[in-house]
Structure formats: structure tokens, C-alpha cells
Design a protein around this motif. Structure first.
Motif, PDB file in Angstrom:
ATOM      1  N   TYR A 134       0.874  -1.419   0.050  1.00 29.93           N
ATOM      2  CA  TYR A 134       0.079   0.133   0.040  1.00 29.93           C
ATOM      3  C   TYR A 134       0.882   1.220  -0.042  1.00 29.93           C
ATOM      4  CZ  TYR A 134      -3.251   3.578   1.433  1.00 29.93           C
ATOM      5  OH  TYR A 134      -4.010   4.612   1.589  1.00 29.93           O
ATOM      6  N   PHE A 137       1.967   1.776  -3.285  1.00 29.70           N
ATOM      7  CA  PHE A 137       0.890   2.300  -4.264  1.00 29.70           C
ATOM      8  C   PHE A 137       0.708   3.640  -4.091  1.00 29.70           C
ATOM      9  CE2 PHE A 137      -3.615   3.584  -3.448  1.00 29.70           C
ATOM     10  CZ  PHE A 137      -4.228   3.593  -4.704  1.00 29.70           C
ATOM     11  N   CYS A 141       1.332   6.184  -7.373  1.00 32.02           N
ATOM     12  CA  CYS A 141      -0.021   6.665  -7.689  1.00 32.02           C
ATOM     13  C   CYS A 141      -0.505   7.918  -7.334  1.00 32.02           C
ATOM     14  CB  CYS A 141      -1.173   5.596  -7.608  1.00 32.02           C
ATOM     15  SG  CYS A 141      -0.708   3.987  -8.335  1.00 32.02           S
ATOM     16  N   PHE A 230      -4.387  -6.054  -5.467  1.00 37.08           N
ATOM     17  CA  PHE A 230      -5.056  -4.754  -6.010  1.00 37.08           C
ATOM     18  C   PHE A 230      -4.055  -3.472  -5.782  1.00 37.08           C
ATOM     19  CE2 PHE A 230      -7.233  -1.034  -4.620  1.00 37.08           C
ATOM     20  CZ  PHE A 230      -8.229  -1.062  -5.665  1.00 37.08           C
ATOM     21  N   SER A 231      -2.954  -3.461  -4.992  1.00 36.40           N
ATOM     22  CA  SER A 231      -2.189  -2.542  -4.842  1.00 36.40           C
ATOM     23  C   SER A 231      -1.163  -2.762  -6.076  1.00 36.40           C
ATOM     24  CB  SER A 231      -1.200  -2.464  -3.580  1.00 36.40           C
ATOM     25  OG  SER A 231      -1.938  -2.349  -2.499  1.00 36.40           O
ATOM     26  N   TYR A 233      -2.014  -4.081  -9.058  1.00 37.71           N
ATOM     27  CA  TYR A 233      -2.649  -3.540 -10.255  1.00 37.71           C
ATOM     28  C   TYR A 233      -2.656  -2.254 -10.327  1.00 37.71           C
ATOM     29  CZ  TYR A 233      -6.978  -2.693 -12.814  1.00 37.71           C
ATOM     30  OH  TYR A 233      -7.746  -2.473 -13.628  1.00 37.71           O
ATOM     31  N   LYS A 234      -2.916  -1.413  -9.401  1.00 32.01           N
ATOM     32  CA  LYS A 234      -3.211   0.045  -9.432  1.00 32.01           C
ATOM     33  C   LYS A 234      -1.555   0.763  -9.694  1.00 32.01           C
ATOM     34  CE  LYS A 234      -7.402   1.009  -8.391  1.00 32.01           C
ATOM     35  NZ  LYS A 234      -8.069   1.686  -9.421  1.00 32.01           N
ATOM     36  N   SER A 237      -0.997  -0.413 -13.435  1.00 29.16           N
ATOM     37  CA  SER A 237      -1.844   0.745 -14.191  1.00 29.16           C
ATOM     38  C   SER A 237      -1.371   2.194 -14.309  1.00 29.16           C
ATOM     39  CB  SER A 237      -3.178   0.852 -13.888  1.00 29.16           C
ATOM     40  OG  SER A 237      -3.652  -0.545 -13.921  1.00 29.16           O
ATOM     41  N   SER A 238      -0.755   2.523 -13.262  1.00 29.68           N
ATOM     42  CA  SER A 238      -0.015   3.843 -13.105  1.00 29.68           C
ATOM     43  C   SER A 238       1.293   4.143 -13.948  1.00 29.68           C
ATOM     44  CB  SER A 238       0.010   4.435 -11.655  1.00 29.68           C
ATOM     45  OG  SER A 238       0.743   5.628 -11.742  1.00 29.68           O
TER      46      SER A 238
END
Length: 323
Positions: A134, A137, A141, A230-231, A233-234, A237-238
Motif C-alpha cells: 500500500y 501504491f 499513484c 490490488f495495490s 494492479y494500481k 496501471s499507473s
């Protein structure tokens, strides 16, 4: 030798009675029955243990003594190093004693305590890796809001929740084992009190054992792993939206050490879980457990020190101050 209290009862779903033992002690498996190998094994695992403890202590020392590393990421890393020291100390010192004394006995209370600490520090590692994901992330992000989001209060809250969650899971597993009064035998086919093997020895039906194992595994493993996925994945994507390849590499390089530790931790954890729960070979289960309990905390300091420029720079500054 402590005496066992035995009684003849019938397990659920069994058609004939079995001699089951209400135990006061268990017997662990030795790594080798060869007397000539005992000093070699003792020296080998003592060396690995000392390297692991000193390596993780060095990381804690570097982070605490260098102001450049007083950031959330390294705060979580120092807690991970502390957890790794405690994690390896729950199993390996007992193995030293067994090799030295040629004894395989562990008391019922000692077995529950070892199992409880083992689960506690597994969950703590798991939670800390999730929190570190996290942190990465937020750093990638939301870089402009990083310091306002990852403030001291939130970091302290994450550590508190990680310890509280780990304690709850370990006590839940203990309460489940305490409900099993009788065991089929006292031979544990591993060098420590592995939770899944204690469940397999208990006098309960297979469905109950599977429910317990999958329930605890889902809470302590699947939920944190979902947070890590999930972290990242973000994060991915960023990173893909960054126009320059140099920028992409720089952003992803900040996650390299953490991602390596996550793969090592979960790779060996899944191997240990499957080997202990499904394998009929004690040798396979022991090798998987050794990889998980010894080599994972051993390699973590090397991963973070060799792949991390900030750690190497901080170590260089400490050496210069010492000189």
C-alpha cells in the motif's frame, strides 16, 4: 519420560475403535538419524541462524541511525526485519537443542506455544508486506499527497492493526487445537509443531479439518494477498501511463525489492502449506518447511541491501562515520 493418558474411543465417521492418546508431549522428526551428520547439521543451521539474525539486526541499525531512511517504507521494513528475527527464532533454536541433546520431545504446552508464535509471526510478515505494498501504491499513484497520506499516525495505526490481527489469528488457531482433546499418535513428521500436521493428528473428521485449514488460510493469507494484488494492479496501471521508458523503470525500481520478497514469501509459504497438508512424504514436508522458516528470513536482508540504493548509501555513510 512423561506418562501418557490413553483411552479407547471411536473417532467420528470411523467404524472401529482406535487407540487414541490424550497427550502431554509430542515427538518431533529429526533431520537425520546419522550420528556423524549431527555436528554438521548443528553447525550449518547455527551459521544460517546467526547470519539471519545479524543481517536483520543490521537493517534495523542502518534504518534507525540514518535520518535519510526515516520514511514510512523503511519504518515498515525495520518492523519486517524484527518479525523475521522472531519468526526464525520460534523453530530453529528448538532444532539446535534437539540435535545437541538427541531428544525429539516437546511438551504439549510447548508445542502449542511454538505453533502460536509461528502463526503470529507468519501473519505479521503477511500484514507488513501488505502494508508495504500500500505504501508503494501511494508513493507511485499519489506522489504529491504521499507525505500527507502516509503520516506518522497512519503508519503507527497500520503497525498496531498488523500486530492485533496476527495475535487474533494465532489465538484462534490455538483455540481450535485446544478443542481437539485426543490425537491418533504423538509423532509429528516435521522438526517443529506445524499447525496443519497437528490438525491431521487430531481425532476429528476430515471435513472439520479442511474447514479449519481453509478458513484460517483464507483469513490470514488470501485477504492480505488480495490487498497486495490490488495495490500492484494500481501500480502497474499507473506506471504504464508514464510516457518515458526511463520514468517507467525508475517508478518500478522502487518496488523491485518488495516484489522480490513477496514472491519469495508466498512461493515458499504455498509450497510449505501444500507439502504439509497433502504430501505423504515426511522428507518433502521438511524440505518445504526449511525453505519457508529458514531461507525466507535469511534472504530478505540480502534482497533489500543488494537491490536497494538507499540502503547501500546509508551503509556507506555509517562506515565513513565509524572511520
Amino acid at each position: 519420560m512423561t506418562q501418557h493418558r490413553s483411552s479407547l474411543i471411536q473417532c467420528p465417521n470411523y467404524t472401529e475403535a482406535h487407540n487414541l492418546t490424550r497427550v502431554s508431549e509430542f515427538h518431533l522428526m529429526t533431520l537425520s538419524e546419522d550420528p556423524d551428520l549431527q555436528p554438521v547439521l548443528f553447525g550449518l543451521f547455527l551459521s544460517l541462524y546467526l547470519v539471519t539474525v545479524l543481517g536483520n539486526l543490521l537493517i534495523i541499525l542502518i534504518i534507525s541511525s540514518d535520518s535519510h531512511l526515516h520514511t514510512p517504507m523503511y519504518f515498515f521494513l525495520s518492523n519486517l526485519s524484527f518479525s523475521d528475527i522472531c519468526f526464525i527464532s520460534t523453530t530453529v533454536p528448538k532444532m539446535f537443542m534437539d540435535i545437541h541433546s538427541q531428544s525429539r520431545v516437546i511438551s504439549y504446552g510447548g508445542c502449542l506455544m511454538q505453533m502460536s508464535l509461528f502463526i503470529f509471526f507468519i501473519c505479521l510478515d503477511d500484514m507488513l508486506l501488505t502494508v508495504m505494498a500500500y505504501d508503494r501504491f501511494v508513493a507511485i499513484c499519489h506522489p504529491l499527497r504521499y507525505h500527507s497520506i502516509m503520516n506518522h499516525h497512519l503508519c503507527g495505526f497500520f503497525i498496531f492493526v498488523s500486530f492485533l490481527f496476527s495475535f487474533w489469528i494465532s489465538q484462534l488457531q490455538n483455540l481450535i487445537i485446544l478443542n481437539f482433546d485426543y490425537f491418533k499418535n504423538t509423532e509429528i513428521t516435521n522438526f517443529f509443531c506445524h499447525p496443519s500436521q497437528l490438525l491431521n493428528l487430531s481425532c476429528s473428521d476430515t471435513i472439520s479439518k479442511n474447514v479449519v485449514m481453509y478458513f484460517v488460510g483464507a483469513i490470514s493469507g488470501f485477504l492480505p494477498l488480495s490487498g497486495i494484488f490490488f495495490s500492484y494492479y494500481k501500480i502497474v496501471s499507473s506506471i504504464l501511463r508514464i510516457p518515458s521508458s526511463e520514468g517507467k523503470y525508475k517508478a518500478f525500481s522502487t518496488c523491485g525489492s518488495h516484489l522480490s520478497v513477496v514472491c519469495l514469501f508466498y512461493g515458499t509459504a504455498i509450497g510449505d502449506y501444500l507439502a504439509s497438508a497433502a504430501s505423504d512424504s515426511p522428507g518433502n514436508s521438511t524440505v518445504a518447511s526449511l525453505m519457508y522458516t529458514v531461507f525466507t528470513p535469511l534472504l530478505n536482508p540480502f534482497i533489500y541491501s543488494l537491490r536497494n540504493k538507499d540502503m547501500k548509501s546509508a551503509l556507506w555513510r555509517i562506515q565513513n562515520r565509524t572511520k
